[in-house]
Design a protein around this motif. Structure first.
Motif, PDB file in Angstrom:
ATOM      1  N   GLY A  34     -30.448 -55.913 -92.871  1.00  0.00           N
ATOM      2  CA  GLY A  34     -30.956 -56.575 -94.392  1.00  0.00           C
ATOM      3  C   GLY A  34     -30.434 -58.053 -94.365  1.00  0.00           C
ATOM      4  N   THR A  35     -29.110 -58.102 -93.974  1.00  0.00           N
ATOM      5  CA  THR A  35     -28.745 -59.515 -94.046  1.00  0.00           C
ATOM      6  C   THR A  35     -29.513 -60.324 -93.170  1.00  0.00           C
ATOM      7  OG1 THR A  35     -26.238 -58.582 -94.605  1.00  0.00           O
ATOM      8  CG2 THR A  35     -26.462 -60.787 -93.826  1.00  0.00           C
ATOM      9  N   ILE A  36     -29.594 -59.887 -91.865  1.00  0.00           N
ATOM     10  CA  ILE A  36     -30.470 -60.906 -91.074  1.00  0.00           C
ATOM     11  C   ILE A  36     -31.858 -61.072 -91.315  1.00  0.00           C
ATOM     12  CG2 ILE A  36     -31.294 -60.840 -88.517  1.00  0.00           C
ATOM     13  CD1 ILE A  36     -28.788 -59.270 -87.625  1.00  0.00           C
ATOM     14  N   ILE A  37     -32.445 -60.346 -91.835  1.00  0.00           N
ATOM     15  CA  ILE A  37     -33.715 -60.074 -92.568  1.00  0.00           C
ATOM     16  C   ILE A  37     -33.845 -60.926 -93.633  1.00  0.00           C
ATOM     17  CG2 ILE A  37     -35.661 -58.969 -93.686  1.00  0.00           C
ATOM     18  CD1 ILE A  37     -34.916 -56.581 -91.435  1.00  0.00           C
ATOM     19  N   GLY A  38     -32.972 -60.945 -94.579  1.00  0.00           N
ATOM     20  CA  GLY A  38     -32.849 -61.865 -95.693  1.00  0.00           C
ATOM     21  C   GLY A  38     -32.623 -63.324 -95.281  1.00  0.00           C
TER      22      GLY A  38
END
Length: 161
Positions: A8-12
């Motif tokens: 989620g952090t990478i995608i965000g």
């Protein structure tokens, strides 16, 4: 660590950088202000110029830039679907090392192609005319590293998911 938090952090971050690109493009079109677009090209694309000017970190930051919403969507979909299994198998820190390492290696290969192979191929075909500079963007190299690991792990394991 929970794979959903890591992914989620990478995608965000990828989505945030994509929307800043859109803002920079819109600002350039609407107001003729190239400063944001120049900032993004200097710091979020992989290019010979960036490399020669000491912006080595762009070998990683280019992996957060995407050319289109489709480009972003496909990369993030594959990252989410394969990344969850890979993080579960090797842990978050090794996953991040694999992902960033694959992105850097892909960036180096892209630079070698831009600097050496592409000019030779286009020069041979078009009589050594000027070669257009092309910047690389996208998480494809990192995603391909994760996908390759996933495929190899599945080959060695009875159960893939």
């Amino acid at each position: 660590m929970d794979p959903r938090i890591v992914l989620g952090t990478i995608i965000g971050a990828n989505v945030g950088v994509y929307f800043y690109w859109q803002f920079a493009i819109g600002s350039t079109r609407q107001f003729g202000d190239y400063s944001r677009l120049q900032f993004m090209r200097r710091h979020f694309t992989n290019s010979i110029d960036n490399f020669k000017n000491g912006r080595i970190y762009t070998l990683l930051t280019y992996a957060f830039s995407h050319q289109s919403l489709n480009h972003l969507g496909v990369n993030m979909l594959v990252l989410w679907s394969m990344g969850t299994g890979v993080i579960s198998a090797i842990g978050a820190s090794r996953f991040l090392l694999l992902y960033s390492g694959a992105s850097v290696v892909g960036g180096l290969v892209s630079l070698a192609y831009q600097q050496y192979l592409r000019p030779a191929l286009e020069g041979h075909r078009s009589g050594y005319g000027a070669v257009r500079k092309v910047d690389s963007v996208g998480a494809s190299a990192g995603v391909m590293g994760i996908t390759t690991f996933f495929a190899c792990a599945c080959k060695l394991s009875v159960s893939c998911l």
